[in-house]
Design a protein around this motif. Sequence first.
Motif, PDB file in Angstrom:
ATOM      1  N   ASN A  66      -3.373  20.459 -61.306  1.00 36.35           N
ATOM      2  CA  ASN A  66      -4.361  20.110 -62.125  1.00 36.35           C
ATOM      3  C   ASN A  66      -4.919  20.729 -63.214  1.00 36.35           C
ATOM      4  N   VAL A  67      -4.863  22.035 -63.326  1.00 38.26           N
ATOM      5  CA  VAL A  67      -5.490  23.062 -63.864  1.00 38.26           C
ATOM      6  C   VAL A  67      -5.590  22.470 -65.375  1.00 38.26           C
ATOM      7  N   SER A  68      -6.737  22.493 -65.914  1.00 39.26           N
ATOM      8  CA  SER A  68      -6.874  22.483 -67.417  1.00 39.26           C
ATOM      9  C   SER A  68      -8.194  22.788 -67.719  1.00 39.26           C
ATOM     10  N   GLU A  69      -8.407  22.877 -69.050  1.00 41.65           N
ATOM     11  CA  GLU A  69      -9.795  23.142 -69.572  1.00 41.65           C
ATOM     12  C   GLU A  69      -9.826  22.690 -71.166  1.00 41.65           C
ATOM     13  N   PHE A  70     -10.990  22.522 -71.599  1.00 41.82           N
ATOM     14  CA  PHE A  70     -11.115  22.090 -73.058  1.00 41.82           C
ATOM     15  C   PHE A  70     -10.765  23.279 -73.859  1.00 41.82           C
ATOM     16  N   PHE A  71     -10.166  22.762 -75.126  1.00 37.10           N
ATOM     17  CA  PHE A  71      -9.541  23.795 -76.184  1.00 37.10           C
ATOM     18  C   PHE A  71      -8.857  25.130 -75.235  1.00 37.10           C
ATOM     19  N   ARG A  72      -7.934  24.643 -74.381  1.00 34.98           N
ATOM     20  CA  ARG A  72      -7.062  25.640 -73.719  1.00 34.98           C
ATOM     21  C   ARG A  72      -6.207  26.320 -74.834  1.00 34.98           C
ATOM     22  N   ASN A  73      -6.322  27.585 -74.714  1.00 43.31           N
ATOM     23  CA  ASN A  73      -5.859  28.491 -75.877  1.00 43.31           C
ATOM     24  C   ASN A  73      -6.093  28.146 -77.118  1.00 43.31           C
ATOM     25  N   SER A  74      -7.289  28.623 -77.362  1.00 37.76           N
ATOM     26  CA  SER A  74      -8.226  28.193 -78.442  1.00 37.76           C
ATOM     27  C   SER A  74      -7.680  28.413 -79.815  1.00 37.76           C
ATOM     28  N   ASP A  75      -6.612  29.513 -79.934  1.00 41.18           N
ATOM     29  CA  ASP A  75      -6.129  29.825 -81.222  1.00 41.18           C
ATOM     30  C   ASP A  75      -5.249  28.889 -81.549  1.00 41.18           C
ATOM     31  N   ILE A  76      -4.512  28.205 -80.743  1.00 44.66           N
ATOM     32  CA  ILE A  76      -3.530  27.138 -80.833  1.00 44.66           C
ATOM     33  C   ILE A  76      -4.156  25.791 -81.208  1.00 44.66           C
ATOM     34  N   PHE A  77      -5.341  25.633 -80.629  1.00 41.92           N
ATOM     35  CA  PHE A  77      -6.299  24.505 -81.037  1.00 41.92           C
ATOM     36  C   PHE A  77      -6.717  24.619 -82.496  1.00 41.92           C
ATOM     37  N   GLN A  78      -7.058  25.804 -82.771  1.00 37.02           N
ATOM     38  CA  GLN A  78      -7.535  26.000 -84.262  1.00 37.02           C
ATOM     39  C   GLN A  78      -6.305  25.703 -85.195  1.00 37.02           C
TER      40      GLN A  78
END
Length: 268
Positions: A66-78
């Motif tokens: 279940n590993v997850s976090e907010f804005f995981r890989n932030s450049d891609i969320f950008q």
Amino acid sequence: MDFSDFIAVVHKQFGLNLGAYKEKQLKRRIDNLRCSVGVDNYKEYFALLCTDPVQRAKFFDKITINVSEFFRNSDIFQALEKIILPELCSSRRKLKIWSAACSNGAEPYSIAIILNDGFPGISYKIDATDIDSNILAAARVGVYDEKAVKGVSKARLQKYFVRDNKGFYRVTPEVKRHVVFSRHDLLGDKFKKGYDLIVCRNVMIYFTRQTQEILYRKMYDSLVNGGVLFIGATENIIQYKDYGFEKVSHWFYRKSCPQQEVRHLEVR
Ligand SMILES: C[S@@+](CC[C@H](N)C(=O)[O-])C[C@H]1O[C@@H](n2cnc3c(N)ncnc32)[C@H](O)[C@@H]1O
């Protein structure tokens, strides 16, 4: 009982289709777990899973990761925020989004935060699904430790989270009200249709190539024309053309839309 027999009985007994997961890494994880409880064969281990709810829960936990976090890989969320969503919103006022295999909810809540912040005239609903009912229960509560929110900007932390006196962060109702969680097995349940954006990140890597192909085709069918599939940082859809997608960038694939010119984006 060999490993393939074990997979078959687990499928029959618990409805979990392990045959669709990559065998080598799956076997390694299951063997580690089995040996850690001192069981040296699959028959005995299956019997243990049938009779011991604690071991069963551990087993499901090991499979689901279940590993997850907010804005995981932030450049891609950008790229999602600055390029993909503006483009989607330029031709519609309503967005229907699916976060598939959403784990603890950090992923769908990240998208809700982006939309809430930068797209005021857009109404949206996010269907957030996962096979794991326990993690969905946690997602509905929406409380996270420091590590999960490390990718959230200070301004957004203040605006969209309430910090309790133990240092945990609770997502505000303003974000929560856009996200609807439900249990869904990508390998067995029906796919809904009409999505403008499907986010399916960091789960396909566990499935066999053949299963991935089937799922990408089903996701294509679930998107509206011009809709976008958003995948994980380490993933790549090599045969995207065979499924009918246009490649927008490494992590975004658009369902072909005849009226719209394809924009190839430089996001990295
Ligand atoms: C590594 S997490 C990814 C979470 C999130 N998408 C992200 O990228 O941060 C993988 C998730 O896939 C879910 N999962 C595994 N097999 C699944 C299946 N057959 N159907 C739906 N979800 C599944 C697990 O329960 C887990 O929450």
